[in-house]
Motif scaffolding. Structure first.
Motif, PDB file in Angstrom:
ATOM      1  N   UNK A  85     -11.040  17.079  12.195  1.00 47.40           N
ATOM      2  CA  UNK A  85     -10.237  17.194  10.982  1.00 47.40           C
ATOM      3  C   UNK A  85     -10.197  15.867  10.220  1.00 47.40           C
ATOM      4  N   UNK A  86     -10.461  14.764  10.912  1.00 46.06           N
ATOM      5  CA  UNK A  86     -10.504  13.459  10.248  1.00 46.06           C
ATOM      6  C   UNK A  86     -11.631  13.378   9.228  1.00 46.06           C
ATOM      7  N   UNK A  87     -12.632  14.237   9.348  1.00 45.75           N
ATOM      8  CA  UNK A  87     -13.828  14.169   8.510  1.00 45.75           C
ATOM      9  C   UNK A  87     -13.658  14.882   7.169  1.00 45.75           C
ATOM     10  N   UNK A  88     -12.478  15.440   6.925  1.00 43.96           N
ATOM     11  CA  UNK A  88     -12.166  16.036   5.625  1.00 43.96           C
ATOM     12  C   UNK A  88     -11.452  14.997   4.770  1.00 43.96           C
ATOM     13  N   UNK A  89     -12.068  14.588   3.676  1.00 45.55           N
ATOM     14  CA  UNK A  89     -11.481  13.597   2.780  1.00 45.55           C
ATOM     15  C   UNK A  89     -10.963  14.294   1.524  1.00 45.55           C
ATOM     16  N   UNK A  90      -9.879  13.771   0.968  1.00 39.51           N
ATOM     17  CA  UNK A  90      -9.186  14.441  -0.132  1.00 39.51           C
ATOM     18  C   UNK A  90      -9.062  13.512  -1.336  1.00 39.51           C
ATOM     19  N   UNK A  91      -9.250  14.096  -2.512  1.00 39.70           N
ATOM     20  CA  UNK A  91      -9.038  13.389  -3.774  1.00 39.70           C
ATOM     21  C   UNK A  91      -8.081  14.210  -4.627  1.00 39.70           C
ATOM     22  N   UNK A  92      -7.239  13.506  -5.380  1.00 35.28           N
ATOM     23  CA  UNK A  92      -6.347  14.174  -6.331  1.00 35.28           C
ATOM     24  C   UNK A  92      -7.071  14.367  -7.651  1.00 35.28           C
ATOM     25  N   UNK A  93      -7.097  15.609  -8.147  1.00 33.02           N
ATOM     26  CA  UNK A  93      -7.614  15.880  -9.477  1.00 33.02           C
ATOM     27  C   UNK A  93      -6.465  16.361 -10.350  1.00 33.02           C
ATOM     28  N   UNK A  94      -6.735  16.670 -11.591  1.00 38.27           N
ATOM     29  CA  UNK A  94      -5.670  16.964 -12.554  1.00 38.27           C
ATOM     30  C   UNK A  94      -4.747  18.086 -12.095  1.00 38.27           C
ATOM     31  N   UNK A  95      -5.321  19.153 -11.551  1.00 32.38           N
ATOM     32  CA  UNK A  95      -4.504  20.304 -11.161  1.00 32.38           C
ATOM     33  C   UNK A  95      -4.883  20.844  -9.792  1.00 32.38           C
ATOM     34  N   UNK A  96      -5.542  20.006  -8.973  1.00 31.64           N
ATOM     35  CA  UNK A  96      -6.006  20.504  -7.676  1.00 31.64           C
ATOM     36  C   UNK A  96      -6.295  19.349  -6.719  1.00 31.64           C
ATOM     37  N   UNK A  97      -6.507  19.721  -5.472  1.00 31.80           N
ATOM     38  CA  UNK A  97      -7.025  18.808  -4.464  1.00 31.80           C
ATOM     39  C   UNK A  97      -8.512  19.087  -4.299  1.00 31.80           C
ATOM     40  N   UNK A  98      -9.317  18.045  -4.295  1.00 31.39           N
ATOM     41  CA  UNK A  98     -10.731  18.188  -3.973  1.00 31.39           C
ATOM     42  C   UNK A  98     -10.904  17.758  -2.522  1.00 31.39           C
ATOM     43  N   UNK A  99     -11.316  18.685  -1.667  1.00 28.44           N
ATOM     44  CA  UNK A  99     -11.489  18.414  -0.245  1.00 28.44           C
ATOM     45  C   UNK A  99     -12.979  18.398   0.068  1.00 28.44           C
ATOM     46  N   UNK A 100     -13.452  17.280   0.601  1.00 28.11           N
ATOM     47  CA  UNK A 100     -14.868  17.132   0.944  1.00 28.11           C
ATOM     48  C   UNK A 100     -15.019  16.996   2.444  1.00 28.11           C
ATOM     49  N   UNK A 101     -15.947  17.783   2.994  1.00 28.01           N
ATOM     50  CA  UNK A 101     -16.267  17.673   4.422  1.00 28.01           C
ATOM     51  C   UNK A 101     -17.432  16.704   4.538  1.00 28.01           C
ATOM     52  N   UNK A 102     -17.165  15.506   5.042  1.00 22.59           N
ATOM     53  CA  UNK A 102     -18.150  14.429   4.966  1.00 22.59           C
ATOM     54  C   UNK A 102     -19.385  14.673   5.822  1.00 22.59           C
ATOM     55  N   UNK A 103     -19.296  15.563   6.800  1.00 19.91           N
ATOM     56  CA  UNK A 103     -20.451  15.841   7.657  1.00 19.91           C
ATOM     57  C   UNK A 103     -21.626  16.403   6.863  1.00 19.91           C
ATOM     58  N   UNK A 104     -21.329  17.297   5.897  1.00 17.89           N
ATOM     59  CA  UNK A 104     -22.416  17.909   5.122  1.00 17.89           C
ATOM     60  C   UNK A 104     -22.268  17.709   3.612  1.00 17.89           C
ATOM     61  N   UNK A 125       0.848  -1.194   0.000  1.00 18.44           N
ATOM     62  CA  UNK A 125       0.000   0.000   0.000  1.00 18.44           C
ATOM     63  C   UNK A 125       0.884   1.245   0.000  1.00 18.44           C
ATOM     64  N   UNK A 126       0.401   2.300  -0.651  1.00 22.75           N
ATOM     65  CA  UNK A 126       1.061   3.606  -0.653  1.00 22.75           C
ATOM     66  C   UNK A 126       0.029   4.666  -0.305  1.00 22.75           C
ATOM     67  N   UNK A 127       0.397   5.588   0.565  1.00 21.93           N
ATOM     68  CA  UNK A 127      -0.535   6.626   0.987  1.00 21.93           C
ATOM     69  C   UNK A 127       0.154   7.987   1.021  1.00 21.93           C
ATOM     70  N   UNK A 128      -0.619   9.014   0.688  1.00 21.80           N
ATOM     71  CA  UNK A 128      -0.197  10.396   0.933  1.00 21.80           C
ATOM     72  C   UNK A 128      -1.299  11.106   1.705  1.00 21.80           C
ATOM     73  N   UNK A 129      -0.910  12.164   2.391  1.00 22.20           N
ATOM     74  CA  UNK A 129      -1.829  12.976   3.193  1.00 22.20           C
ATOM     75  C   UNK A 129      -1.557  14.437   2.822  1.00 22.20           C
ATOM     76  N   UNK A 130      -2.115  14.887   1.692  1.00 19.16           N
ATOM     77  CA  UNK A 130      -1.707  16.197   1.147  1.00 19.16           C
ATOM     78  C   UNK A 130      -1.818  17.353   2.143  1.00 19.16           C
ATOM     79  N   UNK A 131      -2.928  17.427   2.884  1.00 18.52           N
ATOM     80  CA  UNK A 131      -3.082  18.486   3.890  1.00 18.52           C
ATOM     81  C   UNK A 131      -2.869  17.853   5.254  1.00 18.52           C
TER      82      UNK A 131
END
Length: 283
Positions: A54-73, A6-12
């Motif tokens: 802060x654990x509730x913020x999930x991140x995805x890599x997009x072409x030129x940005x990070x997409x950060x989703x707050x899972x609560x809402x 497994x490989x993981x990154x934690x951008x923020x």
């Protein structure tokens, strides 16, 4: 045989991680790993240790940005890889101070609202060279906004052994490693000194001391007593609970799931030896 599983990154820093099949190793860790960080009004880093949500913020890599989703809402924001502001300021991570670059007013406002506390997002520019602890690493070794070192290695066998001791098994995300490997004995990573993965030389420099962050469920942000309660029974040394090995390196390249890990030398120093569970062989 030991292989990367497994490989993981934690951008923020302190927000959710991203699983990868392949990762570029840069001069300060895996590409995008902890290159961004949230800070408070005093320019000090924000962490799940004090703000479990802060654990509730999930991140995805997009072409030129990070997409950060707050899972609560379900709301989200896109963070461009290139900061929209030019402002530089000194930021603090533990005892270190280094230069960060403000990202955008929009990002600051969004995180402030979601967290319910003043927050600003900063980026580590390439020109910032944050030195690692010279007691354990060679001159010129640098890190991102990670706690102290460029990468963290954990063996799947180590987590499997821990889970056998727990009433409820835990996922690897409690420990936030960058590289997970399969094969070998539990805690064989403790003794890894010089290893080579896909032609890249890496060095185990310090066992990783674990904190309350490992007790936070990364899906719910609820805090529990485990795994620290159990780990303290058999992974305590010098009043620290240890799990995983911090890595340093002096070259770059690509890491892939399935890459073989070659152990070229092992530690013999007493600080790497922990009780009866420390593996006597890394192969």
């Amino acid at each position: 045989m030991l292989r990367v599983s497994q490989l993981f990154i934690y951008p923020i820093k302190s927000l959710g991680g991203i699983a990868l099949d392949t990762a570029q190793l840069t001069d300060r860790g895996l590409q995008h790993d902890r290159r961004w960080m949230l800070i408070d009004e005093n320019n000090r880093f924000l962490s799940q240790r004090e703000h479990a949500q802060m654990a509730l913020f999930k991140i995805e890599l997009e072409a030129d940005s990070l997409k950060v989703t707050y899972t609560t809402d379900g709301s989200h924001i896109n963070i461009p890889f290139t900061p929209q502001k030019q402002d530089l300021l000194d930021v603090t991570i533990w005892d270190d101070t280094c230069t960060g670059q403000l990202v955008s007013d929009v990002a600051d406002a969004w995180f402030t609202v979601k967290l319910g506390i003043p927050a600003r997002l900063v980026y580590m520019p390439d020109e910032t060279h944050r030195a690692t602890d010279p007691r354990y690493t060679t001159q010129g070794t640098i890190a991102s906004f990670a706690d102290a070192y460029p990468a963290l290695l954990i063996g799947q066998a180590s987590l499997d052994d821990l889970n056998k001791r727990l009433a409820e098994p835990l996922p690897m995300n409690r420990f936030r490693p960058n590289i997970v490997f399969e094969g070998g004995e539990p805690y064989s990573e403790d003794l890894m000194d010089h290893i080579r993965i896909n032609g890249i030389d890496m060095y185990g420099v310090k066992l990783c001391a674990r904190c309350i962050m490992t007790t936070i469920d990364q899906q719910t942000a609820i805090k529990y007593k485990e795994p620290l309660k159990t780990l303290a029974r058999y992974r305590r040394k010098d009043n620290k609970i240890l799990f995983g090995q911090n890595l340093a390196f002096n070259s770059t390249g690509m890491l892939n799931i399935g890459d073989e890990i070659n152990v070229l030398s092992q530690h013999t120093e007493e600080r790497f030896l922990i009780g009866d569970t420390t593996a006597t062989s890394a192969v």
